[in-house]
Design an enzyme around this catalytic site. Structure first.
Site, PDB file in Angstrom:
ATOM      1  N   HIS A 308       0.796  -1.311   0.100  1.00  0.00           N
ATOM      2  CA  HIS A 308       0.058   0.033  -0.111  1.00  0.00           C
ATOM      3  C   HIS A 308       0.688   1.098   0.048  1.00  0.00           C
ATOM      4  CE1 HIS A 308      -3.085   2.742   1.476  1.00  0.00           C
ATOM      5  NE2 HIS A 308      -4.164   2.003   0.725  1.00  0.00           N
ATOM      6  N   ASP A 366      -8.060  -5.321   0.172  1.00  0.00           N
ATOM      7  CA  ASP A 366      -8.699  -6.367  -0.581  1.00  0.00           C
ATOM      8  C   ASP A 366      -8.019  -7.623  -0.590  1.00  0.00           C
ATOM      9  OD1 ASP A 366     -10.118  -4.219  -2.175  1.00  0.00           O
ATOM     10  OD2 ASP A 366      -8.380  -3.457  -3.182  1.00  0.00           O
TER      11      ASP A 366
HETATM   12  N1  ACO Z   1       4.042  -7.577  -4.944  1.00  0.00           N
HETATM   13  C1  ACO Z   1       5.471  -7.649  -5.114  1.00  0.00           C
HETATM   14  N2  ACO Z   1       6.098  -6.323  -4.953  1.00  0.00           N
HETATM   15  C2  ACO Z   1       5.639  -5.630  -4.431  1.00  0.00           C
HETATM   16  C3  ACO Z   1       4.152  -5.332  -4.311  1.00  0.00           C
HETATM   17  C4  ACO Z   1       3.287  -6.394  -4.467  1.00  0.00           C
HETATM   18  N3  ACO Z   1       1.993  -6.401  -4.416  1.00  0.00           N
HETATM   19  N4  ACO Z   1       3.744  -3.954  -3.766  1.00  0.00           N
HETATM   20  C5  ACO Z   1       4.940  -3.345  -4.043  1.00  0.00           C
HETATM   21  N5  ACO Z   1       5.839  -4.069  -4.265  1.00  0.00           N
HETATM   22  C6  ACO Z   1       7.468  -3.633  -4.285  1.00  0.00           C
HETATM   23  C7  ACO Z   1       7.730  -2.846  -5.538  1.00  0.00           C
HETATM   24  O1  ACO Z   1       8.155  -3.724  -6.795  1.00  0.00           O
HETATM   25  C8  ACO Z   1       8.949  -1.865  -5.115  1.00  0.00           C
HETATM   26  O2  ACO Z   1       9.919  -2.790  -4.815  1.00  0.00           O
HETATM   27  P1  ACO Z   1      11.318  -2.062  -5.334  1.00  0.00           P
HETATM   28  O3  ACO Z   1      11.673  -1.017  -4.266  1.00  0.00           O
HETATM   29  O4  ACO Z   1      12.474  -3.036  -5.269  1.00  0.00           O
HETATM   30  O5  ACO Z   1      11.282  -1.280  -6.522  1.00  0.00           O
HETATM   31  C9  ACO Z   1       8.539  -1.719  -3.549  1.00  0.00           C
HETATM   32  O6  ACO Z   1       7.611  -2.885  -3.131  1.00  0.00           O
HETATM   33  C10 ACO Z   1       7.570  -0.379  -3.506  1.00  0.00           C
HETATM   34  O7  ACO Z   1       6.439  -0.519  -4.042  1.00  0.00           O
HETATM   35  P2  ACO Z   1       5.818   0.738  -4.844  1.00  0.00           P
HETATM   36  O8  ACO Z   1       5.365   0.006  -6.409  1.00  0.00           O
HETATM   37  O9  ACO Z   1       6.731   1.826  -5.304  1.00  0.00           O
HETATM   38  O10 ACO Z   1       4.691   1.127  -4.132  1.00  0.00           O
HETATM   39  P3  ACO Z   1       3.576   2.041  -4.340  1.00  0.00           P
HETATM   40  O11 ACO Z   1       3.179   2.777  -3.214  1.00  0.00           O
HETATM   41  O12 ACO Z   1       3.947   2.919  -5.770  1.00  0.00           O
HETATM   42  O13 ACO Z   1       2.274   1.006  -4.951  1.00  0.00           O
HETATM   43  C11 ACO Z   1       0.416  -0.411  -4.715  1.00  0.00           C
HETATM   44  C12 ACO Z   1       1.406   0.708  -4.006  1.00  0.00           C
HETATM   45  C13 ACO Z   1       0.063  -0.046  -5.883  1.00  0.00           C
HETATM   46  C14 ACO Z   1      -0.710  -0.711  -3.524  1.00  0.00           C
HETATM   47  C15 ACO Z   1       1.375  -1.726  -4.813  1.00  0.00           C
HETATM   48  O14 ACO Z   1       1.763  -2.140  -3.459  1.00  0.00           O
HETATM   49  C16 ACO Z   1       0.691  -2.896  -5.414  1.00  0.00           C
HETATM   50  O15 ACO Z   1       0.572  -2.746  -6.868  1.00  0.00           O
HETATM   51  N6  ACO Z   1      -0.035  -3.775  -4.733  1.00  0.00           N
HETATM   52  C17 ACO Z   1      -0.787  -4.867  -5.630  1.00  0.00           C
HETATM   53  C18 ACO Z   1      -2.208  -4.360  -5.881  1.00  0.00           C
HETATM   54  C19 ACO Z   1      -3.079  -4.058  -4.873  1.00  0.00           C
HETATM   55  O16 ACO Z   1      -3.054  -4.815  -3.911  1.00  0.00           O
HETATM   56  N7  ACO Z   1      -3.599  -2.847  -4.884  1.00  0.00           N
HETATM   57  C20 ACO Z   1      -4.687  -2.466  -3.952  1.00  0.00           C
HETATM   58  C21 ACO Z   1      -4.234  -1.331  -2.874  1.00  0.00           C
HETATM   59  S1  ACO Z   1      -5.389  -0.979  -1.567  1.00  0.00           S
HETATM   60  C22 ACO Z   1      -6.801   0.102  -2.583  1.00  0.00           C
HETATM   61  O17 ACO Z   1      -6.125   0.791  -3.425  1.00  0.00           O
HETATM   62  C23 ACO Z   1      -8.120  -0.247  -2.291  1.00  0.00           C
END
Ligand code: ACO
Length: 433
Positions: A308, A366
């Site tokens: 998140h 979620d």
């Molecule tokens: N699986 C694997 N790796 C992940 C995940 C994941 N679900 N989420 C983040 N990471 C990693 C990224 O690759 C990144 O790695 P790095 O530092 O080596 O490059 C690091 O964790 C930070 O992640 P970001 O993408 O920079 O975080 P951001 O805040 O931009 O994204 C998000 C947040 C979109 C929710 C992301 O965690 C994600 O895609 N999760 C899966 C989708 C999801 O569950 N969305 C629902 C969110 S809750 C809502 O909106 C209701």
């Protein structure tokens, strides 16, 4: 006490600017950067708005490190235990908990605005049978602006209130019609004798040829999920509603923009994607393979329902929903719950994995919600629609707050331009490539 400020110096020109700091009631203060461009000729750069406060708000507070979520100051755990979705809706819209009389009046008004114009219902016939319900809901909500345009003065508080009640009352009717269209079944009219969630279940599942028996366990589960999804400060869909609304656009169109933004799998669409992922994983022995894929940046696979932008700790909503899964599945008499068992195991393994620990990736709202939706018979393609119904209240509260704010301006971000510098037009015959 002297006011806190930041001083920024441009060493090349020796010009400097003093930036005031504005404190909130809790949480980080903000640096007011309005003078940056005027005094130093620069913009701030923050792709994804990771550290940008786009507005001032009194609605919802999140402490992502501590895993805290407050609606108008009240912890979401207390509201989940003691309140109802209608009461939480009133709280988000009005800023304080209602008296019994205020709640009765509010609920009564919502109950009496549930029907939609017959012409709107006919719009569904234009959609293909396999249209995604989010596409239909977004389109039909946008179409409401065609029905309520001349009577919608956004600067008239009473008309704003009527809009709020209309959209909150009618979005379940629109959502249920999208579901019925996909099934090819007749649309079911709302029943004003039922509470908000029971009425939604009735419109989703009843058929004209036999009586429908409402399951109170399902209605209670839905009510609790709706409380947890009702608002989440300046997330992507809420910011979309604010941005669209800041132009003075018809608010139904702004809410429709929010529905579209919510649909993406990185946002509200994750609940649908989580279940697809769990089915794809299949059994616990496949978890290591999928975790390896999630860690491999070239795979484009992410562990859905994990991570998140704001929470770097357990999402408090995920904790409540996980508990709720145990209770709801038991009350529904489900003993064979392979997807829930798999989700629990996946969470356990991921939370011990260095990759997820280092990046502070925890289950979000979620991760478990789809398991409950499935248990009460909601089809997977409708999961994000359920989220949209609940979040409509948050969107409306934010839109109301923004429009009522005398400092409201059109939302208009700037950019770092990296395209070509000025060049002259070349006649087509003289171009070399
Ligand atoms: N699986 C694997 N790796 C992940 C995940 C994941 N679900 N989420 C983040 N990471 C990693 C990224 O690759 C990144 O790695 P790095 O530092 O080596 O490059 C690091 O964790 C930070 O992640 P970001 O993408 O920079 O975080 P951001 O805040 O931009 O994204 C998000 C947040 C979109 C929710 C992301 O965690 C994600 O895609 N999760 C899966 C989708 C999801 O569950 N969305 C629902 C969110 S809750 C809502 O909106 C209701």
């Amino acid at each position: 006490m002297t006011e806190k400020t930041f001083e920024l110096v441009d060493r090349a020109s020796d010009r400097k600017v003093t930036l005031p700091v504005r404190p909130g009631t809790i949480g980080p203060s903000v640096v007011d950067v309005a003078a940056l461009n005027k005094d130093l000729g620069v913009f701030t750069y923050d792709p994804g708005f990771g550290v940008t406060a786009s507005c001032e708000s009194r609605i919802t507070y999140i402490d992502g490190d501590a895993g805290v979520l407050l609606y108008r100051g009240y912890p979401v755990e207390q509201l989940a235990e003691k309140s109802s979705f209608m009461e939480v809706s009133y709280l988000l819209l009005h800023g304080s908990l209602p008296t019994r009389k205020q709640l009765e009046e509010f609920e009564g008004s919502i109950r009496h605005h549930t029907m939609i114009n017959e012409s709107l219902l006919r719009f569904f016939h234009g959609f293909h049978y396999d249209a995604h319900p989010m596409a239909m809901v977004s389109a039909v909500v946008a179409s409401m602006s065609a029905f309520y345009h001349d009577t919608m003065d956004i600067y008239n508080p009473r008309q704003r209130e009527i809009f709020a009640h209309r959209i909150i009352a009618k979005i379940p009717t629109i959502a249920a019609a999208a579901h019925k269209h996909a099934l090819g079944q007749p649309y079911i009219y709302p029943r004003n004798d039922l509470d908000y969630c029971s009425n939604l279940l009735h419109m989703l599942y009843a058929v004209p040829c036999e009586p429908y028996h409402l399951d109170p366990v399902a209605a209670q589960a839905l009510d609790l999920l709706f409380i947890l999804h009702a608002d989440h400060e300046q997330n992507a869909s809420t910011s979309t509603v604010r941005l669209a609304g800041s132009t003075g656009a018809n608010p139904y169109a702004a809410i429709s923009a929010g529905v579209s933004a919510l649909w993406g799998p990185a946002h509200g669409g994750a609940n649908e994607a989580v279940l697809a992922m769990l089915e794809q994983i299949g059994t616990a022995d496949h978890i290591p393979k999928f975790l390896a894929m999630a860690k491999d940046k070239s795979s484009h696979f992410r562990l859905m329902g994990f991570g998140h932008r704001v929470y770097k700790n357990f999402d408090p909503r995920a904790k409540i929903i996980r508990e709720m899964c145990h209770k709801v599945l038991a009350r529904l008499g489900r003993t064979d719950t392979p997807l829930f068992e798999l989700a629990l195991r996946l969470e356990e393994i991921a939370l011990k994995d260095d990759y997820f620990v280092e990046r502070k990736l925890y289950p979000n709202v979620d991760f478990y919600s789809g398991i409950i939706y499935s248990a009460i018979g909601i089809p997977r393609s409708m999961f994000t629609v359920m989220f949209a119904i609940a979040r409509t209240v948050g969107w409306v509260a934010h839109w109301q707050e923004m429009i009522a704010d005398p400092a409201m301006r059109i939302g208009r971000p700037r950019q770092l331009y990296t395209g070509p510098t000025r060049r002259d037009y070349v006649e087509i015959g003289k171009r070399t490539s």
